[in-house]
Design an enzyme around this catalytic site. Structure first.
Site, PDB file in Angstrom:
ATOM      1  N   LYS A 220       7.127 -10.934  -7.369  1.00 63.46           N
ATOM      2  CA  LYS A 220       6.368 -11.851  -6.700  1.00 63.46           C
ATOM      3  C   LYS A 220       5.315 -12.740  -7.550  1.00 63.46           C
ATOM      4  CE  LYS A 220       2.646 -12.742  -4.909  1.00 63.46           C
ATOM      5  NZ  LYS A 220       1.531 -13.991  -5.167  1.00 63.46           N
ATOM      6  N   GLY A 272      -2.807  -8.947 -13.364  1.00 65.56           N
ATOM      7  CA  GLY A 272      -3.705  -9.861 -12.506  1.00 65.56           C
ATOM      8  C   GLY A 272      -5.128  -9.193 -12.816  1.00 65.56           C
ATOM      9  N   SER A 273      -5.936  -9.581 -11.773  1.00 64.20           N
ATOM     10  CA  SER A 273      -7.229  -9.228 -11.918  1.00 64.20           C
ATOM     11  C   SER A 273      -7.682  -7.777 -11.600  1.00 64.20           C
ATOM     12  CB  SER A 273      -8.149 -10.120 -10.855  1.00 64.20           C
ATOM     13  OG  SER A 273      -7.317  -9.828  -9.616  1.00 64.20           O
ATOM     14  N   THR A 274      -8.836  -7.279 -12.175  1.00 63.08           N
ATOM     15  CA  THR A 274      -9.063  -5.926 -11.997  1.00 63.08           C
ATOM     16  C   THR A 274      -9.340  -5.782 -10.451  1.00 63.08           C
ATOM     17  OG1 THR A 274      -9.937  -5.946 -14.250  1.00 63.08           O
ATOM     18  CG2 THR A 274     -10.915  -4.334 -12.717  1.00 63.08           C
ATOM     19  N   GLU A 294      -1.799  -4.097 -15.445  1.00 61.12           N
ATOM     20  CA  GLU A 294      -2.406  -5.105 -16.926  1.00 61.12           C
ATOM     21  C   GLU A 294      -3.436  -5.952 -16.132  1.00 61.12           C
ATOM     22  OE1 GLU A 294      -1.144  -4.549 -19.728  1.00 61.12           O
ATOM     23  OE2 GLU A 294       0.694  -4.177 -19.834  1.00 61.12           O
ATOM     24  N   CYS A 328      -5.687 -12.877 -20.695  1.00 58.05           N
ATOM     25  CA  CYS A 328      -6.267 -11.818 -20.527  1.00 58.05           C
ATOM     26  C   CYS A 328      -6.926 -11.082 -21.625  1.00 58.05           C
ATOM     27  CB  CYS A 328      -5.476 -11.011 -19.700  1.00 58.05           C
ATOM     28  SG  CYS A 328      -3.801 -10.732 -20.516  1.00 58.05           S
ATOM     29  N   GLU A 425     -15.137 -12.014 -17.186  1.00 59.16           N
ATOM     30  CA  GLU A 425     -14.128 -12.838 -17.633  1.00 59.16           C
ATOM     31  C   GLU A 425     -14.340 -14.155 -17.367  1.00 59.16           C
ATOM     32  OE1 GLU A 425      -9.385 -11.761 -17.952  1.00 59.16           O
ATOM     33  OE2 GLU A 425     -10.458 -11.204 -15.963  1.00 59.16           O
TER      34      GLU A 425
HETATM   35  P1  NAP Z   1      -4.945 -12.086  -9.169  1.00 60.46           P
HETATM   36  O1  NAP Z   1      -5.776 -12.787  -8.125  1.00 60.46           O
HETATM   37  O2  NAP Z   1      -5.290 -10.705  -9.247  1.00 60.46           O
HETATM   38  O3  NAP Z   1      -3.376 -12.369  -8.770  1.00 60.46           O
HETATM   39  C1  NAP Z   1      -2.462 -11.681  -9.649  1.00 60.46           C
HETATM   40  C2  NAP Z   1      -1.235 -11.557  -8.686  1.00 60.46           C
HETATM   41  O4  NAP Z   1      -1.509 -10.817  -7.563  1.00 60.46           O
HETATM   42  C3  NAP Z   1      -0.985 -13.019  -8.077  1.00 60.46           C
HETATM   43  O5  NAP Z   1       0.497 -13.042  -7.960  1.00 60.46           O
HETATM   44  C4  NAP Z   1      -1.447 -12.800  -6.738  1.00 60.46           C
HETATM   45  O6  NAP Z   1      -0.975 -13.731  -5.610  1.00 60.46           O
HETATM   46  C5  NAP Z   1      -1.271 -11.328  -6.245  1.00 60.46           C
HETATM   47  N1  NAP Z   1      -2.308 -10.804  -5.193  1.00 60.46           N
HETATM   48  C6  NAP Z   1      -3.457 -11.281  -4.919  1.00 60.46           C
HETATM   49  N2  NAP Z   1      -3.993 -10.415  -3.732  1.00 60.46           N
HETATM   50  C7  NAP Z   1      -2.975  -9.387  -3.804  1.00 60.46           C
HETATM   51  C8  NAP Z   1      -2.986  -8.125  -3.047  1.00 60.46           C
HETATM   52  N3  NAP Z   1      -4.149  -7.833  -2.324  1.00 60.46           N
HETATM   53  N4  NAP Z   1      -2.221  -7.522  -3.182  1.00 60.46           N
HETATM   54  C9  NAP Z   1      -0.984  -7.635  -3.788  1.00 60.46           C
HETATM   55  N5  NAP Z   1      -1.034  -8.711  -4.692  1.00 60.46           N
HETATM   56  C10 NAP Z   1      -1.975  -9.582  -4.702  1.00 60.46           C
HETATM   57  O7  NAP Z   1      -5.120 -12.625 -10.468  1.00 60.46           O
HETATM   58  P2  NAP Z   1      -5.019 -14.030 -10.986  1.00 60.46           P
HETATM   59  O8  NAP Z   1      -6.380 -14.362 -10.712  1.00 60.46           O
HETATM   60  O9  NAP Z   1      -4.068 -14.722 -10.644  1.00 60.46           O
HETATM   61  O10 NAP Z   1      -4.764 -14.093 -12.570  1.00 60.46           O
HETATM   62  C11 NAP Z   1      -5.972 -13.829 -13.385  1.00 60.46           C
HETATM   63  C12 NAP Z   1      -5.985 -12.320 -13.855  1.00 60.46           C
HETATM   64  O11 NAP Z   1      -5.024 -11.801 -14.530  1.00 60.46           O
HETATM   65  C13 NAP Z   1      -7.309 -12.262 -14.841  1.00 60.46           C
HETATM   66  O12 NAP Z   1      -8.173 -11.309 -14.553  1.00 60.46           O
HETATM   67  C14 NAP Z   1      -6.408 -11.741 -16.202  1.00 60.46           C
HETATM   68  O13 NAP Z   1      -7.101 -10.981 -16.779  1.00 60.46           O
HETATM   69  C15 NAP Z   1      -5.626 -10.785 -15.427  1.00 60.46           C
HETATM   70  N6  NAP Z   1      -4.372 -11.021 -16.647  1.00 60.46           N
HETATM   71  C16 NAP Z   1      -4.049  -9.863 -17.066  1.00 60.46           C
HETATM   72  C17 NAP Z   1      -2.807  -9.536 -18.076  1.00 60.46           C
HETATM   73  C18 NAP Z   1      -2.759  -8.262 -18.758  1.00 60.46           C
HETATM   74  O14 NAP Z   1      -1.774  -8.224 -19.225  1.00 60.46           O
HETATM   75  N7  NAP Z   1      -3.547  -7.706 -18.886  1.00 60.46           N
HETATM   76  C19 NAP Z   1      -2.161 -10.677 -18.360  1.00 60.46           C
HETATM   77  C20 NAP Z   1      -2.285 -12.065 -17.657  1.00 60.46           C
HETATM   78  C21 NAP Z   1      -3.426 -11.980 -16.602  1.00 60.46           C
HETATM   79  P3  NAP Z   1      -1.614 -14.940  -5.391  1.00 60.46           P
HETATM   80  O15 NAP Z   1      -1.410 -15.615  -6.621  1.00 60.46           O
HETATM   81  O16 NAP Z   1      -0.796 -15.659  -4.345  1.00 60.46           O
HETATM   82  O17 NAP Z   1      -3.059 -14.818  -5.169  1.00 60.46           O
END
Ligand code: NAP
Ligand code: MG
Length: 515
Positions: A220, A272-274, A294, A328, A425
């Site tokens: 996804k 994704g996000s914490t 992650e 991240c 962040e």
């Molecule tokens: P996010 O809002 O958590 O989204 C990540 C993914 O999860 C997206 O595909 C999102 O879909 C999906 N998602 C959202 N709500 C969900 C739910 N309730 N259940 C299942 N899936 C869901 O994060 P983001 O804002 O896109 O990304 C930025 C974050 O990712 C930052 O906090 C960053 O630090 C972290 N990150 C971490 C790493 C690592 O390796 N540690 C690498 C890259 C990024 P949608 O896009 O459609 O909302």
């Protein structure tokens, strides 16, 4: 006053030492601008995009075919540098997720699991080679859909994407040697959810180890960056990857949620996000699903007085400003030993004034577009909090394009550990600079965050590197460099940065059961 107004009103384009140490600058505004960018301008060097074939509508990739969503719903994907609509993307609902899971289950039981590892490996090698062949086109698409610079998508993302497939292709027939004395069995159907900052690279990090170890996948992508995953799906077709081994379902958070909640998924891998990571922990509790996360980070880049300062400044630039700070593991907190603080700040200020912000398809651009309006608002909100809590903002005078989402390279001085900009962040090109006196203080400050993903240490002394690295609670620590990646090297976090590792032999572990 709105967050945006405050953030745009207050930045100091500082020239005097005084202002950098916290006092307001006394020189007139006209003399405070550092217009290196204009004086040293380059002729435009645009990457060609006329051959790029964007579809007007992208469907779901299920069972080896592109299929319309049961929901009949589509959403727009835009180019964040121009706000132009690029395409419509299918939005998968729970019925589509169910179709994808059934297709992955069938492929797992009938084809992929029984297939000898050496045969699986051949498919992965084939995919890796196809990615190499199409690398330029995929890089342009990545830049158009996500806003990152072509310099980065072409020179960093795409080479790493194919390298990950090559690397894990090599493990496919050697799983019995990966964990000596133990037998590794695939888990089954893996649901994989990824963010928008490295769309293809995150897809590769997830798919390659899962496939090599015999699992089938449902990926996804993030809502704002789905296009390249669907072009990758075309390469899977060209590689004649058996139907259903990889399925790609696009949509928003609800699609991801439906995937996580589906009863017939054995494994969830999430980047994704914490905040969402915490929801997933609750969602899989009490089920058989295995989970790896992650999540976010707030990395400290620590510069000691004995460090090579010029190299360190380049490391800081690579660590926070490239890819618009959408990383991240970005070195978003800079800890500088007091003796070199004025020199580091002066060099940093001069260097950010030379960074070119603008058209991400221009090969000279250093900083591209912020991925979405929502993300830009988040950056403004946090920068505003920094100003309100009393930190001083230094910003590059770069002229920002009128259309699209942009943020100039910036840093804060006068930051204390309790400021939101030191804890949360920002995920944008904004650095928080703090000072320290002793190595012990540096370690304490670096560890003083809920996260623990990465860190950087800059010093001339190897012994100091070993001392500091041993005491930092971070999954990855770079020494005298920053943001270097390799498929053979494990990546992952401590604390609220998640658990599980991707990359290297460790990256196989989340996808196998050992006996
Ligand atoms: P996010 O809002 O958590 O989204 C990540 C993914 O999860 C997206 O595909 C999102 O879909 C999906 N998602 C959202 N709500 C969900 C739910 N309730 N259940 C299942 N899936 C869901 O994060 P983001 O804002 O896109 O990304 C930025 C974050 O990712 C930052 O906090 C960053 O630090 C972290 N990150 C971490 C790493 C690592 O390796 N540690 C690498 C890259 C990024 P949608 O896009 O459609 O909302
Ligand atoms: Mg987009």
């Amino acid at each position: 006053m709105s967050a945006k107004k405050i953030a745009r009103r207050k930045p100091v384009l500082a020239r005097s030492e005084k202002s950098l140490n916290g006092t307001r600058p006394t020189v007139p505004a006209s003399e405070r601008r550092l217009d290196f960018g204009e004086r040293w301008s380059f002729a435009p060097a645009l990457e060609a995009k006329d051959y790029i074939q964007l579809q007007s509508r992208y469907q779901l990739f299920i069972g080896g075919k592109f299929v319309a969503p049961r929901s009949h719903v589509y959403f727009d994907s835009i180019n964040p540098a121009t706000e132009e609509k690029l395409a419509e993307i299918a939005s998968a609902d729970a019925r589509d997720v169910d179709r994808a899971v059934k297709s992955a289950r069938r492929a797992y039981e009938k084809i992929w699991r029984p297939m000898p590892g050496r045969e699986r490996g051949k498919y992965l090698y084939r995919i890796a080679r196809l990615i190499q062949e199409k690398a330029r086109e995929l890089a342009v698409l990545e830049t158009m859909d996500g806003g990152k610079t072509i310099k980065e998508s072409r020179d960093v993302d795409l080479p790493l994407v194919s390298a990950h497939f090559f690397y894990y292709a090599g493990w496919a027939d050697k799983l019995q040697y990966a964990f000596p004395g133990r037998t590794a069995e695939p888990l089954g159907v893996a649901g994989q959810i990824i963010p928008w900052n490295f769309p293809l690279l995150m897809a590769a990090w997830k798919l390659a180890p899962a496939l090599a170890s015999g699992n089938t996948c449902i990926l996804k992508p993030a809502e704002t960056t789905s296009i390249t995953a669907l072009h990758l799906a075309e390469l899977f077709q060209q590689a004649e990857l058996p139907e259903g081994v990889v399925n790609i379902i696009t949509g928003a958070g609800a699609t991801g949620k439906a995937l996580v909640e589906h009863r017939d998924v054995d494994k969830i891998a999430f980047t994704g996000s914490t905040q969402v990571g915490k929801l997933l922990i609750k969602a899989v509790a009490g089920t058989r699903k295995k989970l790896t996360l992650e999540l976010g980070g707030k990395a400290a880049n620590i510069i000691f007085e004995d460090a090579p300062i010029d190299q360190a400044v380049e490391g800081i630039i690579a660590g926070i400003y490239f890819n618009q700070g959408h990383v991240c593991c970005a070195g978003s907190r800079l800890l500088v030993q007091e003796g070199v603080f004025p020199a580091v700040i002066r060099k940093l200020r001069d260097r950010i004034a030379t960074l070119r912000v603008g058209d991400p398809l221009d090969k000279n651009t250093d900083i591209g577009a912020i991925n979405s309006r929502g993300q830009l608002d988040k950056i403004h909100e946090l920068v505003d909090s920094g100003l309100q809590q009393g930190a001083q903002l230094v910003q590059s005078p770069a002229r920002l394009p009128k259309k699209g989402y942009w943020y100039p390279p910036s840093f804060f001085t006068g930051v204390t550990a309790s400021h939101r900009i030191a804890q949360e962040e920002i995920f944008g090109p904004v650095l928080s600079v703090m000072t320290f006196r002793t190595p012990e203080e540096a370690i304490e400050r670096a560890n003083n965050t809920p996260y623990g993903l990465s860190a950087g240490v800059w010093t001339d002394k190897g012994s100091k590197i070993f001392k500091i690295v041993g005491e930092l609670r971070a999954g990855i620590v770079w020494a005298n460099t920053y943001n270097k990646f390799d498929p053979t090297s494990p990546f992952g976090g401590y604390k609220e940065s998640g658990f599980g590792r991707e990359g290297g032999r460790h990256g196989l572990l989340p996808y196998v059961a050992l006996s």
